[in-house]
Write a protein that holds these residues in place. Structure first.
Motif, PDB file in Angstrom:
ATOM      1  N   GLN A 132       5.511 -11.324  -2.906  1.00  0.00           N
ATOM      2  CA  GLN A 132       5.480 -10.903  -1.522  1.00  0.00           C
ATOM      3  C   GLN A 132       4.988  -9.464  -1.440  1.00  0.00           C
ATOM      4  OE1 GLN A 132       8.398 -10.888   2.393  1.00  0.00           O
ATOM      5  NE2 GLN A 132       9.291 -10.422   0.453  1.00  0.00           N
ATOM      6  N   LEU A 133       4.013  -9.237  -0.565  1.00  0.00           N
ATOM      7  CA  LEU A 133       3.544  -7.885  -0.272  1.00  0.00           C
ATOM      8  C   LEU A 133       4.004  -7.545   1.137  1.00  0.00           C
ATOM      9  CD1 LEU A 133       0.000  -8.442  -1.718  1.00  0.00           C
ATOM     10  CD2 LEU A 133       1.590  -6.691  -2.556  1.00  0.00           C
ATOM     11  N   VAL A 134       4.630  -6.378   1.263  1.00  0.00           N
ATOM     12  CA  VAL A 134       5.144  -5.951   2.564  1.00  0.00           C
ATOM     13  C   VAL A 134       4.359  -4.726   3.000  1.00  0.00           C
ATOM     14  CG1 VAL A 134       7.201  -5.238   3.836  1.00  0.00           C
ATOM     15  CG2 VAL A 134       7.421  -6.733   1.833  1.00  0.00           C
ATOM     16  N   GLY A 135       3.931  -4.726   4.247  1.00  0.00           N
ATOM     17  CA  GLY A 135       3.146  -3.593   4.737  1.00  0.00           C
ATOM     18  C   GLY A 135       3.757  -2.983   5.976  1.00  0.00           C
ATOM     19  N   PRO A 136       3.291  -1.793   6.340  1.00  0.00           N
ATOM     20  CA  PRO A 136       3.773  -1.166   7.562  1.00  0.00           C
ATOM     21  C   PRO A 136       3.347  -1.967   8.793  1.00  0.00           C
ATOM     22  CG  PRO A 136       2.110   0.216   6.464  1.00  0.00           C
ATOM     23  CD  PRO A 136       2.281  -1.007   5.641  1.00  0.00           C
ATOM     24  N   ALA A 137       4.021  -1.715   9.919  1.00  0.00           N
ATOM     25  CA  ALA A 137       3.702  -2.441  11.155  1.00  0.00           C
ATOM     26  C   ALA A 137       2.266  -2.163  11.581  1.00  0.00           C
ATOM     27  CB  ALA A 137       4.671  -2.021  12.263  1.00  0.00           C
ATOM     28  N   PHE A 138       1.598  -3.192  12.024  1.00  0.00           N
ATOM     29  CA  PHE A 138       0.233  -3.126  12.554  1.00  0.00           C
ATOM     30  C   PHE A 138      -0.779  -2.546  11.563  1.00  0.00           C
ATOM     31  CE2 PHE A 138       2.974  -3.387  16.273  1.00  0.00           C
ATOM     32  CZ  PHE A 138       2.471  -4.566  16.801  1.00  0.00           C
ATOM     33  N   ALA A 139      -0.576  -2.876  10.279  1.00  0.00           N
ATOM     34  CA  ALA A 139      -1.596  -2.596   9.271  1.00  0.00           C
ATOM     35  C   ALA A 139      -1.814  -3.887   8.483  1.00  0.00           C
ATOM     36  CB  ALA A 139      -1.162  -1.459   8.360  1.00  0.00           C
ATOM     37  N   ASP A 140      -1.717  -5.020   9.173  1.00  0.00           N
ATOM     38  CA  ASP A 140      -1.782  -6.330   8.521  1.00  0.00           C
ATOM     39  C   ASP A 140      -3.134  -6.547   7.835  1.00  0.00           C
ATOM     40  OD1 ASP A 140       0.217  -6.172  10.496  1.00  0.00           O
ATOM     41  OD2 ASP A 140       0.360  -8.348  10.654  1.00  0.00           O
ATOM     42  N   ASP A 141      -4.178  -5.958   8.389  1.00  0.00           N
ATOM     43  CA  ASP A 141      -5.502  -6.125   7.773  1.00  0.00           C
ATOM     44  C   ASP A 141      -5.543  -5.474   6.388  1.00  0.00           C
ATOM     45  OD1 ASP A 141      -5.121  -3.774   9.300  1.00  0.00           O
ATOM     46  OD2 ASP A 141      -7.252  -3.341   9.281  1.00  0.00           O
ATOM     47  N   ARG A 142      -4.926  -4.282   6.288  1.00  0.00           N
ATOM     48  CA  ARG A 142      -4.871  -3.602   4.979  1.00  0.00           C
ATOM     49  C   ARG A 142      -3.981  -4.369   4.011  1.00  0.00           C
ATOM     50  NH1 ARG A 142      -6.242   1.627   3.722  1.00  0.00           N
ATOM     51  NH2 ARG A 142      -4.341   2.135   2.598  1.00  0.00           N
ATOM     52  N   LEU A 143      -2.907  -4.946   4.536  1.00  0.00           N
ATOM     53  CA  LEU A 143      -1.998  -5.724   3.696  1.00  0.00           C
ATOM     54  C   LEU A 143      -2.742  -6.918   3.085  1.00  0.00           C
ATOM     55  CD1 LEU A 143       0.999  -5.999   2.817  1.00  0.00           C
ATOM     56  CD2 LEU A 143       1.275  -7.593   4.718  1.00  0.00           C
ATOM     57  N   LEU A 144      -3.559  -7.579   3.902  1.00  0.00           N
ATOM     58  CA  LEU A 144      -4.313  -8.733   3.396  1.00  0.00           C
ATOM     59  C   LEU A 144      -5.345  -8.297   2.345  1.00  0.00           C
ATOM     60  CD1 LEU A 144      -4.884 -11.131   6.439  1.00  0.00           C
ATOM     61  CD2 LEU A 144      -3.144 -11.222   4.652  1.00  0.00           C
ATOM     62  N   ARG A 145      -5.788  -7.065   2.445  1.00  0.00           N
ATOM     63  CA  ARG A 145      -6.712  -6.536   1.441  1.00  0.00           C
ATOM     64  C   ARG A 145      -6.030  -6.497   0.069  1.00  0.00           C
ATOM     65  NH1 ARG A 145      -9.312  -0.792   2.883  1.00  0.00           N
ATOM     66  NH2 ARG A 145      -9.321  -0.184   0.687  1.00  0.00           N
ATOM     67  N   VAL A 146      -4.782  -6.060   0.057  1.00  0.00           N
ATOM     68  CA  VAL A 146      -4.024  -6.050  -1.206  1.00  0.00           C
ATOM     69  C   VAL A 146      -3.815  -7.493  -1.679  1.00  0.00           C
ATOM     70  CG1 VAL A 146      -1.945  -5.231  -2.375  1.00  0.00           C
ATOM     71  CG2 VAL A 146      -2.847  -3.945  -0.421  1.00  0.00           C
ATOM     72  N   ALA A 147      -3.514  -8.370  -0.721  1.00  0.00           N
ATOM     73  CA  ALA A 147      -3.304  -9.786  -1.065  1.00  0.00           C
ATOM     74  C   ALA A 147      -4.576 -10.381  -1.670  1.00  0.00           C
ATOM     75  CB  ALA A 147      -2.882 -10.565   0.181  1.00  0.00           C
ATOM     76  N   ALA A 148      -5.738 -10.009  -1.113  1.00  0.00           N
ATOM     77  CA  ALA A 148      -7.008 -10.543  -1.614  1.00  0.00           C
ATOM     78  C   ALA A 148      -7.272 -10.051  -3.039  1.00  0.00           C
ATOM     79  CB  ALA A 148      -8.152 -10.129  -0.686  1.00  0.00           C
ATOM     80  N   THR A 149      -6.792  -8.844  -3.343  1.00  0.00           N
ATOM     81  CA  THR A 149      -6.964  -8.317  -4.700  1.00  0.00           C
ATOM     82  C   THR A 149      -6.111  -9.115  -5.697  1.00  0.00           C
ATOM     83  OG1 THR A 149      -7.373  -6.145  -3.750  1.00  0.00           O
ATOM     84  CG2 THR A 149      -6.863  -6.220  -6.098  1.00  0.00           C
ATOM     85  N   LEU A 150      -4.881  -9.449  -5.280  1.00  0.00           N
ATOM     86  CA  LEU A 150      -4.050 -10.304  -6.140  1.00  0.00           C
ATOM     87  C   LEU A 150      -4.721 -11.664  -6.328  1.00  0.00           C
ATOM     88  CD1 LEU A 150      -0.223 -10.117  -5.319  1.00  0.00           C
ATOM     89  CD2 LEU A 150      -1.411  -9.477  -7.431  1.00  0.00           C
ATOM     90  N   GLN A 151      -5.293 -12.173  -5.261  1.00  0.00           N
ATOM     91  CA  GLN A 151      -5.983 -13.463  -5.337  1.00  0.00           C
ATOM     92  C   GLN A 151      -7.157 -13.398  -6.326  1.00  0.00           C
ATOM     93  OE1 GLN A 151      -6.884 -15.943  -1.725  1.00  0.00           O
ATOM     94  NE2 GLN A 151      -8.957 -15.257  -2.136  1.00  0.00           N
TER      95      GLN A 151
END
Lengths: 496, 102
Positions: free
Chosen positions: A457-476
C-alpha cells in the motif's frame, strides 16, 4: 489470429476499438463469454446485464461508423459494486433488505464511466452494506478468491477485486470506507485505489460512513486505474464534498520516482501480527523503489495504533444514522402482518438485515446515546485530528508512505469467525480513511510461504493522487502488471 | 465496562431492531467484546486541549445552488420500490397501534 480478451487492459481495448481492429460489440461478447465461463466458480457477479452492455457497445460502434471521435474508454467493459445505482439494474448492497430493489437513478461515478464509453456488464458482490473484510456476509452467497477458491477475496468490495483478478473485466468500481478497496485488491493481487476523500462523487452510492466513504477503481495495471480516474474525478454539484479537479492522471504517470522520498513507518511495517512473508515483501518493495531512484526515509505515525478504536466508534455511528432510512416504508424489505408501524419497522429490520449489519447499527446506537457520546464519539473525533496531523507531519518529510495493505494474505472461508478479530485486521487501511488521504494497493508478487498475492500500500497526501499513482507505476515497472489468476487465464472470451 | 442484557434490549428498541432472546445474548457478548477490546484504547489517551475534526475536508462550506427548478424523481419512480402503496401515497399499518384500519 485470436487474442485472449483477458490479456488486454482497458487502454489497449479502447485503442483497438478506436482503430477499428475490433468492434465494441465483439468486445462486449468476449467479456460476456469470459463472465459465463468463469463466474460459476468465482461468483463475483450479483447481476449480469448483457442487454445494457450490448446496447452501449452498439452506440460506440455507431458513433465510430459515423466518424465521431470516441470517448477515452469507448468499448471497455466495466462492472460496479452493488451499492452503486444504475437505472435498469437492481441495487441490493448484498442485503436481503434490498433484494429486488430497482434503481430509479444512476450514481454519478457510474454515469461518468458510461459517459467515457464503458460497457456496463453488471453488478458485483459485496459484504452486506459494505460491513466486512471478506465478502462472506453477502446475503447472496460468498465470492471466491480466483487465486485459491477456498479463500476469501477480501472485502467489502470482494466481487470488484475478484472479477478483475479472474480476467472477467479490465476495470471495476468499488467503494472504500475503511479499506474495502485496498484490502481486497491485496488479497486478489490487483491494483486498487482509494482516492482522496472528495476526489470522486458519492452521489448515488448507498452511504455507509459519510465522512469516510470514497469510490475508486480496480484494474490489473496502474495505467488502467489512472484512465478510470480521468473519467471519475472532479466536482459533482450533487455531492457537496466533491472537489474540482482537472489534472490528467496519465500525463506524468511514467515519470518515475527519481528524487522522491518514500516514508517507512518501521513500527507499523514490523508490528506484532504482521506475517513475516508480508514484512519481507514490503521490505523488497522498498528496495525496488530505491533501485528506481527514490530515497527511503523513516517517518512516524504516532497515533496510528488508536485508529482502529476511532474508526469503530465513528463508522458504526455514521452507519446507524445512514441505515435509519431502511424502515420498510419507501423501499426495502417489508414485514407483512405487523399490528402497527413500529412493529413493522422493527420486524422489517430484524428480517431484512443480516447479523453484522445489526451489530454495527447496535454499536452505533449505543455510542451515540446520552452519556456515552462524550466517552467515545467526541474523543474519536479528537483522535481524528491527531491522526490527520500525524499524516501532515509525515508528508513534510516524504512524498508517499509504503506499508502493507493487510497484515496477511487471503484467509480461508470461516477462518475469521469472531467479528472483532476481523476488525483488527484492518490495521493498515483505516487511518487513511480517517485522515481522508489517498491510498493505493499495488501487487508485489506472492508470499514466500503462502504463494498468495501480497499487496503493497502506498499512501499519499490529500489531492496528490496523480503523484501517488506515479509511485505505484514505478512499483509496477519492477513487478509487472497483475497477472490473471492462473486457473482462469484465457478461459472463455476471445477476440478475432 | 459491562453492558447488561437489559441495556442491550433497550438499545435494540431504540434502533428499531427486533431481537430474539438468543440474539440478545449474542449481541450483549459482542457489544461488550467490541467495547472492551476494540474501543477501549481511545479512553486511555490524554486528549486535553485537542480540537476535534469532524470531517476530512475541514474547511468545507455549504454551497447553495441557484434556486431554479430541475426535474426530480417522478411519482411512479418514487413509489416503485414501496412495500405497499395507495394511489399516490406510501401505505403503512396503523401508526397508533391496536391493529385498526390502515
Amino acid at each position: 489470429m485470436p487474442t485472449s480478451y483477458d490479456s488486454l487492459g482497458a487502454g489497449q481495448i479502447a485503442r483497438l476499438v478506436r482503430d477499428g481492429e475490433v468492434s465494441a460489440r465483439e468486445v462486449a461478447q468476449a467479456a460476456l463469454d469470459a463472465v459465463s465461463a468463469r463466474d460459476g466458480d468465482v461468483h463475483a457477479f450479483l447481476q449480469v446485464t448483457p442487454e445494457l452492455a450490448l446496447a452501449a457497445a452498439d452506440r460506440v460502434d455507431a458513433a465510430r461508423a459515423a466518424g465521431e471521435q470516441l470517448a477515452p474508454l469507448a468499448g471497455v467493459p466495466v462492472a460496479f459494486k452493488d451499492n452503486m445505482h444504475l437505472v435498469g439494474t437492481r441495487t441490493t448492497c448484498g442485503s436481503r433488505m434490498l433484494e429486488g430493489y430497482e434503481s430509479v437513478f444512476t450514481a454519478t461515478c457510474v454515469q461518468r464511466m458510461l459517459d467515457a464509453g464503458c460497457l456496463p456488464l453488471g453488478k458485483l458482490n459485496m459484504d452486506e452494506f459494505a460491513f466486512g473484510s471478506s465478502t462472506e456476509s453477502s446475503y447472496f452467497g460468498k465470492t471466491c478468491n480466483p487465486h485459491d477458491l477456498g479463500r476469501v477475496p477480501g472485502g467489502s468490495s470482494g466481487g470488484s477485486a475478484a472479477a478483475v483478478a479472474a480476467g472477467m473485466l479490465p476495470l471495476t468500481l468499488g467503494s472504500d470506507t475503511g479499506g474495502s478497496i485496498r484490502q481486497p485488491a491485496s488479497f486478489c493481487g490487483v491494483v486498487g485505489l482509494k482516492p482522496t476523500y472528495g476526489m470522486v462523487s458519492r452521489y448515488g452510492v448507498v452511504a455507509f460512513g459519510s465522512s469516510l466513504d470514497q469510490v475508486g477503481p480496480f484494474g490489473r495495471t496502474v495505467d488502467d486505474v489512472a484512465l478510470a480516474m480521468n473519467a471519475l474525478a472532479g466536482r459533482d454539484p450533487r455531492d457537496c464534498t466533491s472537489q474540482r479537479w482537472d489534472v490528467d492522471f496519465c500525463e506524468h504517470l511514467h515519470d518515475g520516482v527519481e528524487g522522491m522520498r518514500i516514508g517507512i513507518v518501521d513500527a507499523m511495517n514490523h508490528a506484532q501480527g504482521v506475517d513475516p512473508e508480508v514484512e519481507s515483501a514490503i521490505d523488497a518493495a522498498a528496495q525496488a523503489l530505491c533501485a528506481a531512484g527514490a530515497q527511503v526515509v523513516d517517518v512516524e505515525l504516532p497515533h496510528a495504533p488508536e485508529a482502529i478504536s476511532a474508526y469503530y466508534v465513528l463508522a458504526p455511528c455514521e452507519a446507524f444514522s445512514n441505515l435509519a432510512r431502511f424502515d420498510g416504508v419507501r423501499y426495502g424489505y417489508r414485514y407483512e402482518g405487523a399490528r402497527d408501524l413500529s412493529e413493522m419497522t422493527s420486524m422489517s429490520r430484524a428480517i431484512g438485515f443480516g447479523p453484522e449489519v445489526k451489530r454495527r447499527i447496535m454499536l452505533g446506537a449505543y455510542l451515540l446515546s446520552s452519556g456515552v457520546y462524550d466517552k467515545y464519539y467526541y474523543p474519536a473525533q479528537q483522535v481524528r485530528a491527531l491522526i490527520t496531523q500525524d499524516y501532515r507531519d509525515a508528508f513534510e518529510r516524504c512524498d508517499a508512505i509504503l506499508m502493507p495493505a493487510s497484515p496477511r494474505t487471503a484467509f480461508a472461508f470461516g477462518e475469521m469467525s469472531n467479528p472483532t478479530q476481523m476488525y483488527l485486521s484492518d490495521m493498515f487501511t483505516i487511518s487513511i480513511n480517517i485522515a481522508g488521504n489517498a491510498g493505493v494497493t499495488v501487487p508485489v508478487g506472492v508470499g514466500a510461504d503462502s504463494g498468495l498475492p501480497v499487496g503493497a500500500q502506498l499512501v499519499g497526501p490529500a489531492f496528490a493522487d496523480d503523484r501517488l499513482l506515479r509511485v505505484a507505476a514505478t512499483l509496477q515497472d519492477a513487478y509487472g502488471a497483475a497477472p490473471v489468476a492462473r486457473a482462469f487465464s484465457g478461459k472463455g472470451g476471445e477476440l478475432r | 465496562m459491562s453492558l447488561s442484557k437489559k441495556q442491550v434490549s433497550d438499545i435494540a428498541d431504540y434502533a428499531r431492531i427486533a431481537l430474539t432472546d438468543e440474539e440478545l445474548d449474542e449481541m450483549t457478548a459482542y457489544m461488550n467484546d467490541a467495547v472492551d477490546n476494540v474501543l477501549a484504547p481511545i479512553r486511555g489517551l490524554d486528549l486535553t486541549g485537542v480540537e476535534p475534526v469532524f470531517h476530512p475536508i475541514g474547511d468545507l462550506s455549504n454551497v447553495m445552488r441557484e434556486d431554479e427548478p430541475v426535474p426530480g424523481l417522478s411519482l411512479e419512480d418514487a413509489l416503485r420500490n414501496a412495500g405497499d402503496r395507495d394511489g399516490r401515497s406510501f401505505r403503512v399499518p396503523s401508526i397508533l397501534g391496536n391493529g385498526g384500519d390502515r
